[in-house]
Design an enzyme around this catalytic site. Structure first.
Site, PDB file in Angstrom:
ATOM      1  N   HIS A  67      37.412  -7.962   2.508  1.00 42.45           N
ATOM      2  CA  HIS A  67      37.868  -7.041   1.532  1.00 42.45           C
ATOM      3  C   HIS A  67      37.021  -7.211   0.218  1.00 42.45           C
ATOM      4  O   HIS A  67      35.896  -7.889   0.462  1.00 42.45           O
ATOM      5  CB  HIS A  67      39.336  -7.565   1.081  1.00 42.45           C
ATOM      6  N   HIS A 107      36.954  -8.083  -2.926  1.00 41.22           N
ATOM      7  CA  HIS A 107      37.076  -9.108  -3.957  1.00 41.22           C
ATOM      8  C   HIS A 107      35.541  -9.598  -4.090  1.00 41.22           C
ATOM      9  O   HIS A 107      35.105 -10.322  -3.074  1.00 41.22           O
ATOM     10  CB  HIS A 107      37.967 -10.012  -4.135  1.00 41.22           C
ATOM     11  N   HIS A 152      47.090  -7.681   0.716  1.00 42.20           N
ATOM     12  CA  HIS A 152      46.735  -8.493  -0.374  1.00 42.20           C
ATOM     13  C   HIS A 152      46.568  -7.389  -1.593  1.00 42.20           C
ATOM     14  O   HIS A 152      47.355  -6.246  -1.450  1.00 42.20           O
ATOM     15  CB  HIS A 152      45.110  -8.710  -0.088  1.00 42.20           C
ATOM     16  N   ASP A 169      42.221 -12.660   2.535  1.00 43.59           N
ATOM     17  CA  ASP A 169      43.243 -13.086   1.838  1.00 43.59           C
ATOM     18  C   ASP A 169      44.817 -12.359   2.032  1.00 43.59           C
ATOM     19  O   ASP A 169      44.299 -11.261   2.414  1.00 43.59           O
ATOM     20  CB  ASP A 169      43.146 -13.091   0.197  1.00 43.59           C
ATOM     21  N   ASP A 180      34.754 -12.750  -4.561  1.00 45.80           N
ATOM     22  CA  ASP A 180      34.321 -14.117  -4.086  1.00 45.80           C
ATOM     23  C   ASP A 180      34.476 -14.079  -2.359  1.00 45.80           C
ATOM     24  O   ASP A 180      33.899 -14.993  -1.795  1.00 45.80           O
ATOM     25  CB  ASP A 180      35.412 -15.096  -4.274  1.00 45.80           C
ATOM     26  N   HIS A 181      34.284 -12.883  -1.704  1.00 44.92           N
ATOM     27  CA  HIS A 181      34.246 -12.633  -0.332  1.00 44.92           C
ATOM     28  C   HIS A 181      32.908 -11.672  -0.066  1.00 44.92           C
ATOM     29  O   HIS A 181      32.547 -11.382   0.999  1.00 44.92           O
ATOM     30  CB  HIS A 181      35.452 -11.988   0.259  1.00 44.92           C
ATOM     31  N   HIS A 193      40.301 -21.444   1.284  1.00 46.94           N
ATOM     32  CA  HIS A 193      40.583 -20.677   0.016  1.00 46.94           C
ATOM     33  C   HIS A 193      41.496 -21.269  -0.855  1.00 46.94           C
ATOM     34  O   HIS A 193      42.455 -20.723  -1.549  1.00 46.94           O
ATOM     35  CB  HIS A 193      41.153 -19.105   0.513  1.00 46.94           C
TER      36      HIS A 193
END
Length: 304
Positions: A63, A65, A143, A213, A67-68, A271
């Protein structure tokens, strides 16, 4: 048994800490590398893990976000500096396509290799990639934005030829592949030797499921049934369930419940929220439901 390994490059969540890198993992299947998510620092962790970048040709982004995926454009730029020429394939939610193209046009003009984008429908459990060794399926997650997990299924290898039978029946090397593919052997005397006597079965195909997530989804158990290794986010302790629900994340207890209900052989949780300086309570909580649980940590290598 052929190599099938998972290397954790980062297992932190959105807020940076000095303990963890942002989310990223690499699967090594028969010396071909597949990256899952690419948070900041992924390329540094690749070097620390002694993984050969030239063998990495596919990246799966769950996805959008940061941090990914914030490490992706830096990794692509570094590949160019290293003289890469092979096409890099990026699988990600459809909305990432125009964003990736804009970043490539701005930061990576004149590269000697191309980047090919493959959109993922995050609402469906479907085959999204296949080669001779592997099939990869999307896993619909829930999510705050569109998000997909991934199920990696190893393809069965051919049976092993029995060396003693080759010698006993004086089978020429040119016939070995035919026998592995199911052919029987006819001796000079006219005796038919069945394929089953000349071979031993290969090891059962292995599976790995990645779920991060997401909020807790009991229905995922049917999609990851009997996997050899399940990675599931465990951002919070169950005492912080309200916060987990607000942010569409999962607790360690819930991750372990899913592992138990899906009959997974092993669970790896990660995570981790930056609020926990010690992840041992998360492990203890998960193990209370599913004892075959381990904690993710940077540069951890897990054979599957």
């Amino acid at each position: 048994m052929e190599k099938f390994e998972l290397t954790i490059l980062g297992c932190g969540s959105a807020l940076p800490t000095t303990r963890h890198f942002a989310t990223s993992q690499v699967i090594n299947l028969r010396d071909k590398l597949y990256m899952i998510d690419c948070g900041e620092g992924a390329q540094l962790q690749l070097r620390r893990s002694h993984l050969k970048c030239s063998r990495l040709n596919r990246i799966f982004i769950s996805h959008l976000h940061g941090d990914h995926c914030f490490g992706l454009i830096g990794l692509i730029s570094t590949f160019n500096l290293l003289g890469r020429t092979a096409t890099l394939h990026v699988h990600a939610p459809e909305k990432f396509g125009p964003q990736l193209r804009d970043q490539l046009d701005f930061f990576c003009k004149g590269m000697d290799f191309s980047v090919e984008f493959h959109p993922i429908d995050t609402t469906r459990h479907a085959l999204i990639y296949e080669d001779r060794s592997l099939s990869v399926y999307s896993i619909p997650l829930r999510h705050r934005i569109e998000c997909s997990g991934f199920l990696f299924k190893e393809k069965a290898t051919r049976p092993h030829i029995r060396r003693d039978m080759i010698d006993f029946y004086r089978i020429p090397i040119s016939e070995i592949n035919n026998i592995k593919n199911g052919k029987d052997w006819m001796t000079e005397e006219g005796t038919l030797v069945p394929h089953s006597m000349l071979t031993t079965p290969s090891a059962p195909p292995r599976t790995y499921a990645y779920c991060s997530d997401t909020c807790y989804l009991p229905e995922l158990a049917a999609l990851v049934q009997d996997v050899d290794l399940l990675f599931h986010e465990a951002t919070f302790l169950h005492q912080d369930l309200k916060r987990a629900q607000e942010t569409f994340h999962t607790t360690a207890l819930q991750a372990a419940t899913l592992a138990r209900d899906s009959h997974a052989k092993k669970l790896c949780i990660g995570h981790f929220s930056a609020r926990y300086e010690d992840e041992q309570p998360l492990l203890e909580e998960a193990c209370s439901v599913f004892p075959q649980t381990i904690l993710a940590k940077e540069n951890l290598l897990i054979p599957i």
